[in-house]
Write an enzyme that holds these catalytic residues in place. Structure first.
Site, mmCIF file in Angstrom:
data_model
loop_
_atom_site.group_PDB
_atom_site.id
_atom_site.type_symbol
_atom_site.label_atom_id
_atom_site.label_comp_id
_atom_site.label_asym_id
_atom_site.label_seq_id
_atom_site.Cartn_x
_atom_site.Cartn_y
_atom_site.Cartn_z
ATOM 1 N N LYS A 69 3.944 -6.099 -16.894
ATOM 2 C CA LYS A 69 3.474 -6.297 -15.538
ATOM 3 C C LYS A 69 1.997 -5.927 -15.401
ATOM 4 C CE LYS A 69 7.892 -4.585 -13.783
ATOM 5 N NZ LYS A 69 8.492 -3.429 -13.055
ATOM 6 N N GLU A 127 -4.061 -9.473 -21.355
ATOM 7 C CA GLU A 127 -3.359 -8.181 -21.382
ATOM 8 C C GLU A 127 -4.211 -7.116 -20.700
ATOM 9 O OE1 GLU A 127 -0.943 -6.393 -21.393
ATOM 10 O OE2 GLU A 127 -0.347 -5.543 -23.329
ATOM 11 N N ASP A 128 -3.557 -6.134 -20.109
ATOM 12 C CA ASP A 128 -4.290 -5.103 -19.367
ATOM 13 C C ASP A 128 -4.998 -4.126 -20.302
ATOM 14 O OD1 ASP A 128 -1.887 -4.007 -20.285
ATOM 15 O OD2 ASP A 128 -1.359 -3.030 -18.399
ATOM 16 N N ASP A 131 -3.774 -0.228 -26.797
ATOM 17 C CA ASP A 131 -3.770 1.184 -27.156
ATOM 18 C C ASP A 131 -3.518 1.224 -28.670
ATOM 19 O OD1 ASP A 131 -3.584 3.974 -26.674
ATOM 20 O OD2 ASP A 131 -1.436 3.856 -26.328
ATOM 21 N N THR A 135 2.093 -3.667 -29.078
ATOM 22 C CA THR A 135 2.564 -4.650 -28.094
ATOM 23 C C THR A 135 1.968 -6.028 -28.397
ATOM 24 O OG1 THR A 135 2.705 -2.914 -26.426
ATOM 25 C CG2 THR A 135 2.684 -5.177 -25.628
ATOM 26 N N LYS A 159 -8.496 1.108 -25.645
ATOM 27 C CA LYS A 159 -8.550 2.507 -26.117
ATOM 28 C C LYS A 159 -8.666 2.466 -27.624
ATOM 29 C CE LYS A 159 -5.150 4.439 -23.039
ATOM 30 N NZ LYS A 159 -3.975 5.319 -23.028
ATOM 31 N N PHE A 180 -4.843 8.844 -20.476
ATOM 32 C CA PHE A 180 -3.878 7.958 -19.833
ATOM 33 C C PHE A 180 -4.466 7.499 -18.502
ATOM 34 C CE2 PHE A 180 -0.163 6.147 -18.012
ATOM 35 C CZ PHE A 180 0.467 5.602 -19.105
ATOM 36 N N VAL A 181 -4.599 6.206 -18.349
ATOM 37 C CA VAL A 181 -5.248 5.644 -17.164
ATOM 38 C C VAL A 181 -4.245 4.846 -16.331
ATOM 39 C CG1 VAL A 181 -7.602 5.607 -18.047
ATOM 40 C CG2 VAL A 181 -6.061 3.705 -18.598
ATOM 41 N N ARG A 193 0.317 1.280 -9.674
ATOM 42 C CA ARG A 193 -0.240 -0.058 -9.960
ATOM 43 C C ARG A 193 -1.163 -0.523 -8.843
ATOM 44 N NH1 ARG A 193 2.443 -2.186 -14.491
ATOM 45 N NH2 ARG A 193 4.638 -1.628 -14.649
HETATM 46 P P1 IMP Z 1 0.061 -0.518 -27.424
HETATM 47 O O1 IMP Z 1 1.247 -1.298 -27.884
HETATM 48 O O2 IMP Z 1 0.084 0.899 -27.908
HETATM 49 O O3 IMP Z 1 -1.262 -1.198 -27.690
HETATM 50 O O4 IMP Z 1 0.212 -0.307 -25.877
HETATM 51 C C1 IMP Z 1 -0.085 -1.265 -24.981
HETATM 52 C C2 IMP Z 1 0.824 -1.130 -23.782
HETATM 53 O O5 IMP Z 1 1.110 0.241 -23.450
HETATM 54 C C3 IMP Z 1 0.117 -1.710 -22.604
HETATM 55 O O6 IMP Z 1 0.529 -3.035 -22.382
HETATM 56 C C4 IMP Z 1 0.515 -0.788 -21.481
HETATM 57 O O7 IMP Z 1 1.685 -1.287 -20.873
HETATM 58 C C5 IMP Z 1 0.839 0.510 -22.106
HETATM 59 N N1 IMP Z 1 -0.254 1.502 -22.031
HETATM 60 C C6 IMP Z 1 -0.980 2.002 -23.044
HETATM 61 N N2 IMP Z 1 -1.892 2.888 -22.620
HETATM 62 C C7 IMP Z 1 -1.753 2.947 -21.282
HETATM 63 C C8 IMP Z 1 -2.439 3.691 -20.244
HETATM 64 O O8 IMP Z 1 -3.356 4.490 -20.466
HETATM 65 N N3 IMP Z 1 -1.995 3.487 -18.985
HETATM 66 C C9 IMP Z 1 -0.986 2.618 -18.674
HETATM 67 N N4 IMP Z 1 -0.343 1.890 -19.598
HETATM 68 C C10 IMP Z 1 -0.717 2.055 -20.895
HETATM 69 MG MG MG Z 2 1.221 -3.809 -20.662
#
Ligand code: IMP
Ligand code: MG
Length: 208
Positions: A69, A127-128, A131, A135, A159, A180-181, A193
């Protein structure tokens, strides 16, 4: 030539009191990392850049895919500002590493991909935040199996210090620190959100 992302990794957050923030969110935040106006201005720059890249490149119809989302607001601001010279359509996908109550998994659960909309198209994944990268890595694997003409990724916040797996991101809005944002579509436990700015969540909230 690509424009570099805006790097706010070493910029101290603004005080929450300097901005209009909902009263019930104020005490949960350690500061405002990126105000809404700066986010929107950067999205305009990204839209111009994405448009330029696709205009220069021969290809297929463009299909922009919103990763739900968190990317809802980014997507809603970005796609109306694209100026393309090819047919354009939109879709959504759900990708979540946090299913089943355990900690985050290295594979995300991906739902609602529409194979008929993807085959043969140029796909822009929106994508937002990236990290650790799992994902997007999972989603890109699944897209590759659906025979798109090409796949590029646009991410609003990166990040970068936390990356665990290589992901090729073509368009990046901001480099942000390892905090964490929340806000501008990003949540903690489905909250925040609708905070207009990108804020840093107070660690005490995550321990509650
Ligand atoms: P990744 O798979 O570790 O790259 O994480 C990506 C997903 O984790 C994003 O699509 C977010 O849903 C969530 N996420 C990672 N860091 C944050 C954050 O700082 N705030 C909110 N959601 C985050
Ligand atoms: Mg996400």
């Amino acid at each position: 030539m690509r424009t570099p992302p805006v790097d706010v990794r070493d910029r101290p957050p603004y005080a929450v009191d300097q901005f209009r923030v909902k009263a019930d969110y104020r005490s949960d935040l350690d500061g405002v990392l990126v105000p809404e106006g700066e986010i929107v201005s950067r999205i305009e720059g990204m839209a111009d850049e994405i448009s330029r890249v696709y205009r220069r490149r021969d290809g297929a119809d463009l299909y922009a895919l919103c990763v739900l989302k968190g990317a809802m607001r980014f997507f809603g601001a970005l796609t109306p500002r694209l100026d393309l010279d090819r047919p354009f359509s939109e879709g959504v996908v759900r990708a979540d590493r946090y299913v089943g109550g355990e900690g985050p998994s290295e594979r995300a659960e991906v739902k609602w991909l529409e194979p008929d909309s993807i085959a043969g198209k140029d796909i822009l994944v929106v994508e937002d935040v990236i990290d650790e990268g799992y994902t997007l890595a999972t989603l890109l694997d699944q897209l590759a199996n659906l025979d798109p003409n090409s796949v590029e990724v646009a991410v609003l916040f990166d990040k970068i210090a936390r990356r665990q797996t290589a992901v090729d991101v073509a368009f990046t809005g901001f480099l942000i620190p390892d905090e964490f944002v929340v806000g501008y579509g990003l949540d903690y436990d489905e909250r925040y959100r609708n905070l207009r700015h990108l804020g840093v969540l107070d660690e005490a909230v995550m321990r509650e």
